[in-house]
Design an enzyme around this catalytic site. Structure first.
Site, PDB file in Angstrom:
ATOM      1  N   HIS A 150       7.538  -2.578   7.062  1.00 32.32           N
ATOM      2  CA  HIS A 150       6.118  -2.801   7.257  1.00 32.32           C
ATOM      3  C   HIS A 150       5.850  -3.367   8.646  1.00 32.32           C
ATOM      4  O   HIS A 150       6.421  -4.392   9.020  1.00 32.32           O
ATOM      5  CB  HIS A 150       5.626  -3.778   6.184  1.00 32.32           C
ATOM      6  CG  HIS A 150       4.155  -3.987   6.157  1.00 32.32           C
ATOM      7  ND1 HIS A 150       3.240  -2.984   6.398  1.00 32.32           N
ATOM      8  CD2 HIS A 150       3.420  -5.099   5.906  1.00 32.32           C
ATOM      9  CE1 HIS A 150       2.016  -3.472   6.290  1.00 32.32           C
ATOM     10  NE2 HIS A 150       2.102  -4.749   6.002  1.00 32.32           N
ATOM     11  N   SER A 167      -1.353  -5.322   9.325  1.00 33.17           N
ATOM     12  CA  SER A 167      -1.639  -4.932   7.950  1.00 33.17           C
ATOM     13  C   SER A 167      -3.138  -5.036   7.665  1.00 33.17           C
ATOM     14  O   SER A 167      -3.925  -4.382   8.346  1.00 33.17           O
ATOM     15  CB  SER A 167      -0.803  -5.801   7.007  1.00 33.17           C
ATOM     16  OG  SER A 167      -0.702  -5.235   5.733  1.00 33.17           O
ATOM     17  N   ASP A 176       6.511   3.198   6.388  1.00 34.24           N
ATOM     18  CA  ASP A 176       5.936   1.915   5.993  1.00 34.24           C
ATOM     19  C   ASP A 176       5.469   2.041   4.542  1.00 34.24           C
ATOM     20  O   ASP A 176       4.614   2.873   4.225  1.00 34.24           O
ATOM     21  CB  ASP A 176       4.757   1.582   6.908  1.00 34.24           C
ATOM     22  CG  ASP A 176       4.192   0.185   6.681  1.00 34.24           C
ATOM     23  OD1 ASP A 176       4.165  -0.267   5.522  1.00 34.24           O
ATOM     24  OD2 ASP A 176       3.749  -0.430   7.663  1.00 34.24           O
TER      25      ASP A 176
END
Length: 518
Positions: free
Chosen positions: A487, A235, A459
């Site tokens: 995610h 991320s 995502d």
């Protein structure tokens, strides 16, 4: 702009769904994989790598780490310059945790970052190392977690106490949404939060930037004795890793960037694309929900989404009181919904929350919102919300164009109609006490070794298009596509993704660019 969330938070929600803990029970201790009873015994660390280091930085790069036992792991504190452009201007401390290679002979260190910005890497490894990295990597690497500057157990950004944070995150303005009074109250709350951060953070706010954190990461690499950086970033951690590669391309070893952020996208566009991403994930949830017997909706996906929109509007008009005194309005309900969209395994829990909201009970929805903010029993378990704000307000230039904001609002309204009414508001960074120093632009990292980028097709937090863009920008970028929901892609049960990542990190086998993992 919402944070790309950390895998650790997502896993806490998944664990509830899996029945590993009751929703009303504190989550620590029972949610994470059992730590093996024994680990390889510690050996002395390698000498620091100081090749090519400027003289004024040598005192930092030459430091010797003092490791102490912390459960099944080893922990230490690392000293870094407060200001990398002026190493004499002060110091900060960085908290580091290490799990020794289970084989007893490490091929090197593997640094990890769980995202955020503001998520703690020490707690990720300490509490959930099996979620951070697969067993094959644990066998061969010394797995390293760290709290970036401003975060957790490192020298930390400090703003509100728990009560003030509750008020800031959950209070509902007295005036109608979008009115001048509503806007003024939001701006006042943002100013109070920013003032508290400045007053309580001991002068570190101007230096809480991704560039400084990337330089800290090179310092870690060096004092751990590695000539090059091996890194697995999730991320926001992809932006941290890409920034490192841009600063130190010659020191890039094997980098894997999972759930990528596009460094060229502006703050207003990040917000726009994330809104659309969460709407898409919400529609995928709705399609699945409508096939389940316990779904609180019926009809087509469009009809279910319309009913959900009606639910949000209902709690906007008449917030639901919780047992702890908080009121569930549309903002907190949307936060809870978003928290559950990070992983498909948490969708049943979202259905339970929405079923209860229809019956006037906000408790499960508040639990989801609390997971998002890492709040438990009225206490915030870390400073991730404060650090998230600090990094974003320094990394992203303020958007001053009314035209850009209007275009963003129009696109969100058209492409994310369910979340659109509750998405926009005053930019909290407008009140930040220090001007941003970051810039937005493509990162090429010319001269770096191959960098693997992973994107998941639906995502919600870091949309797939960002992974495609980052892989294209990087001169040595290699794209892996995970087809699915949720995610990030590695260590999520997709054998194709896992095998490609582990073959690269362990053997240096570069995946086929464009590899598609169904």
């Amino acid at each position: 702009m919402l944070r790309p969330n950390s895998p650790r938070r997502a896993r806490r929600i998944i664990a509830i769904v899996a029945g590993l803990a009751a929703a009303s029970v504190a989550l620590s201790g029972c949610l994470y994989s059992i730590i093996p009873e024994s680990k390889p015994s510690s050996s002395s660390s390698l000498a620091p790598d100081t090749d090519g280091i400027a003289e004024d930085l040598l005192p930092f790069y030459e430091q010797t780490l003092s490791w102490t036992d912390c459960g099944a792991f080893e922990c230490t504190m690392l000293t870094a310059p407060l200001d990398w452009s002026d190493p004499s201007a002060g110091q900060i401390e960085l908290s580091v945790i290490r799990q020794r290679a289970e084989s007893g002979s490490a091929i090197g260190s593997l640094l990890t970052n769980p995202g955020g910005p503001g998520a703690g890497g020490v707690s990720l490894i300490r509490d959930s190392v099996d979620f951070a990295v697969g067993s094959a990597l644990q066998q061969q690497f010394d797995v390293i977690g760290f709290d970036p500057r401003g975060v957790g157990e490192s020298t930390a950004v400090t703003c509100f106490d728990d009560a003030a944070m509750d008020s800031y995150l959950f209070d509902i303005p007295t005036d109608p949404r979008g009115s001048d009074g509503w806007t003024a109250q939001r701006q006042q709350w943002n100013q109070q939060f920013s003032d508290a951060c400045e007053a309580n953070s001991d002068g570190i706010l101007p230096f809480i930037t991704t560039e400084n954190a990337a330089r800290d990461m090179d310092l870690m690499r060096a004092v751990l004795g590695d000539k090059q950086l091996n890194y697995l970033g999730y991320s926001y951690g992809t932006f941290l890793g890409a920034t490192y590669a841009q600063l130190y391309p010659e020191r890039v070893g094997r980098l894997v960037l999972d759930g990528a952020i596009d460094p060229a996208v502006s703050g207003v566009d990040v917000s726009t694309i994330q809104a659309i991403g969460f709407e898409s994930a919400l529609r995928a949830y709705m399609a699945d929900c409508l096939t389940q017997s316990d779904c609180p909706f019926s009809g087509t996906v469009d009809e279910g989404m319309a009913d959900l929109g009606t639910m949000l509007a209902s709690v906007e008009r008449s917030p639901l009181p919780a047992a702890d005194g908080r009121l569930l309005g549309a903002d907190s309900l949307l936060t809870g919904i978003i928290a559950a969209l990070y992983a498909q395994e948490s969708w049943p829990y979202l259905s339970a929350a929405l079923t209860d909201v229809l019956q006037g009970n906000p408790e499960i929805a508040f639990q989801l919102a609390d997971f998002y903010y890492n709040r438990e029993g009225g206490t915030y378990l870390d400073n991730s919300t404060e650090a998230f704000r600090a990094y974003n307000c320094m990394d992203y230039p303020l958007e001053t164009s009314d035209e850009a904001k209007a275009a963003s609002d129009a696109r969100i309204a058209a492409e994310a109609p369910t979340v659109a009414p509750y998405w926009s508001g005053p930019d909290p960074c407008e009140s930040w006490p220090h001007p941003p120093t970051g810039t937005r632009g493509a990162i090429s990292a010319e001269g770096a070794a191959p960098i693997v980028v992973i994107g998941t097709t639906n995502d919600p937090a870091t949309p797939y298009e960002w992974a495609v863009s980052l892989a294209d920008q990087l001169s040595s970028g290699v794209l892996i596509t995970r087809v699915g929901e949720g995610h990030t892609g590695y260590n999520k049960g997709n054998a194709c993704v896992d095998a490609a990542v582990e073959a690269y990190l362990l053997q240096g086998t570069v995946p086929e660019d464009g590899l598609r993992c169904e």
